[in-house]
Design a protein around this motif. Sequence first.
Motif, PDB file in Angstrom:
ATOM      1  N   UNK A  52      -3.174  15.342  -3.137  1.00 13.33           N
ATOM      2  CA  UNK A  52      -2.648  14.232  -3.680  1.00 13.33           C
ATOM      3  C   UNK A  52      -3.111  12.778  -3.255  1.00 13.33           C
ATOM      4  N   UNK A  53      -3.075  11.757  -3.799  1.00 10.62           N
ATOM      5  CA  UNK A  53      -3.887  10.571  -3.471  1.00 10.62           C
ATOM      6  C   UNK A  53      -3.013   9.476  -3.877  1.00 10.62           C
ATOM      7  N   UNK A  54      -3.008   8.670  -3.133  1.00 16.59           N
ATOM      8  CA  UNK A  54      -2.514   6.998  -3.643  1.00 16.59           C
ATOM      9  C   UNK A  54      -3.522   6.218  -3.420  1.00 16.59           C
ATOM     10  N   UNK A  55      -3.620   5.359  -4.512  1.00 13.05           N
ATOM     11  CA  UNK A  55      -4.699   4.431  -4.702  1.00 13.05           C
ATOM     12  C   UNK A  55      -4.174   3.195  -4.615  1.00 13.05           C
ATOM     13  N   UNK A 115      -7.408   5.381  -9.393  1.00 20.16           N
ATOM     14  CA  UNK A 115      -6.776   6.486  -8.757  1.00 20.16           C
ATOM     15  C   UNK A 115      -7.570   7.870  -9.272  1.00 20.16           C
ATOM     16  N   UNK A 116      -7.619   8.222 -10.471  1.00 20.31           N
ATOM     17  CA  UNK A 116      -8.063   9.035 -11.226  1.00 20.31           C
ATOM     18  C   UNK A 116      -9.749   9.164 -10.887  1.00 20.31           C
ATOM     19  N   UNK A 117     -10.175   7.858 -10.841  1.00 22.46           N
ATOM     20  CA  UNK A 117     -11.629   8.031 -10.548  1.00 22.46           C
ATOM     21  C   UNK A 117     -12.111   8.521  -9.075  1.00 22.46           C
ATOM     22  N   UNK A 150      -1.610  -6.783  -6.936  1.00 17.50           N
ATOM     23  CA  UNK A 150      -1.660  -5.738  -6.044  1.00 17.50           C
ATOM     24  C   UNK A 150      -0.943  -4.396  -6.907  1.00 17.50           C
ATOM     25  N   UNK A 151      -1.345  -3.377  -6.644  1.00 13.79           N
ATOM     26  CA  UNK A 151      -0.924  -2.274  -7.292  1.00 13.79           C
ATOM     27  C   UNK A 151      -1.280  -0.908  -7.012  1.00 13.79           C
ATOM     28  N   UNK A 152      -0.807   0.188  -7.410  1.00 14.77           N
ATOM     29  CA  UNK A 152      -0.936   1.476  -6.946  1.00 14.77           C
ATOM     30  C   UNK A 152      -1.276   2.408  -8.012  1.00 14.77           C
ATOM     31  N   UNK A 153      -2.077   3.544  -7.910  1.00 14.21           N
ATOM     32  CA  UNK A 153      -2.132   4.519  -8.719  1.00 14.21           C
ATOM     33  C   UNK A 153      -1.767   5.817  -8.011  1.00 14.21           C
TER      34      UNK A 153
END
Length: 404
Positions: A208-211, A194-196, A218-221
Amino acid sequence: MSDISAISRRVTTSTIVQAITSYGPISRASVAKMTGLSKQTVSEVVSRLESDGWVQTVGRTEGNIGRRAVVYEIVPDAAFVASVDLGGTKVRVALCNLSGTVVVETSEPTDVKGGEAVVDQIARLIINVADTKKLPTEKIRIAVIGVPGVLEAKTGHIRMAPNIADIDTLNFPDLLEKRLGVEVVVENDVNLAALGEHWMTQRTDRDDLAFVSVGTGIGAGLVVGGELVRGATGAAGEIGFLPFGADPQEDESLSIGALERVTATSAITTFYQQQTGRSLTVPEIFEAASEGDTIAKEALGHAARHIARAVVAICSIVDPSCVVLGGSIGARSELMELIEPEIMKCFPRPITLEPSALGSHAALAGATAVGLSRLHIAVFAKGLPGTKIDVPSPELKTFQQGAA
């Protein structure tokens, strides 16, 4: 030197480095104008940085009447960050210079023995990859490791990483620091992805961003206000445990996650095998679906419906400007085409979906961003609390070419 003078010097140095890092090549006069510091102060600090090998001259200003000014930039190869993406099946290592460029990269299957064997493997790969480019290992100042789990701060154990044996029984960062002799930072791999994505696509703090990563799991950042959301225990974004998809109260859901049981690799392959009696890999199921295989389409559609619900759950709480889909499964355009209409069925407003711009190198980019920021603070601000140095990202194409 008094404590106040030392702190002032660290603040001044970090301010000047920030200007050179962000706007170099840049003249001393321009740095003074930009920072509000005196020309004499800027000249003294820049001269010291140049003497210590951190900045270099790269020519003179053009187009001005009279004497042309010398311009400076950070020396790219003055230090390096080791960026590591540790997965259940593969470990990828890249060395990046101070401009964020990948200088060299390697990968190999993750050691199946897990535990200390994986720690030794990462240390070996970092040292070996430096040797291939004849880079002095003492120039590697920090290593940032993306892991498929959550770091337990008190013990150094990596929790929620069932695909790597015994990684939850040892102080992972402490052991790796002893092997390498440098600071080691451990972060969840999807958080780094997500940071990348946020860093490399040059989004601002307002973006704002959700990855959402879909692959083996399965996961989210979540990046909100330009900052990563970790939560109280570092487990923010563990959406595999959202209580829908499978029965959330079954034992398997407590260890793997109810949502993960119906969305990730094993869920898709198991669905297809149960319906047809044939075992196919996920890429083969995608291929079969493109050729008209009805069961393959159902397997992907089943996963897409639940992924769409997870996206809606995130957007209902965080309301990001966009949701980036990544991972070996999530990044596939065919899956995104299935997810978008499912979102429209259960959410009253549009959600912007984007494929990952970095693909398999998203976590490496995030590790580079974290490593460069911490390295700058450690070297130029001497770890002064509250200091922040933003390191501009390289061009996306440059990073991808270096990391290919």
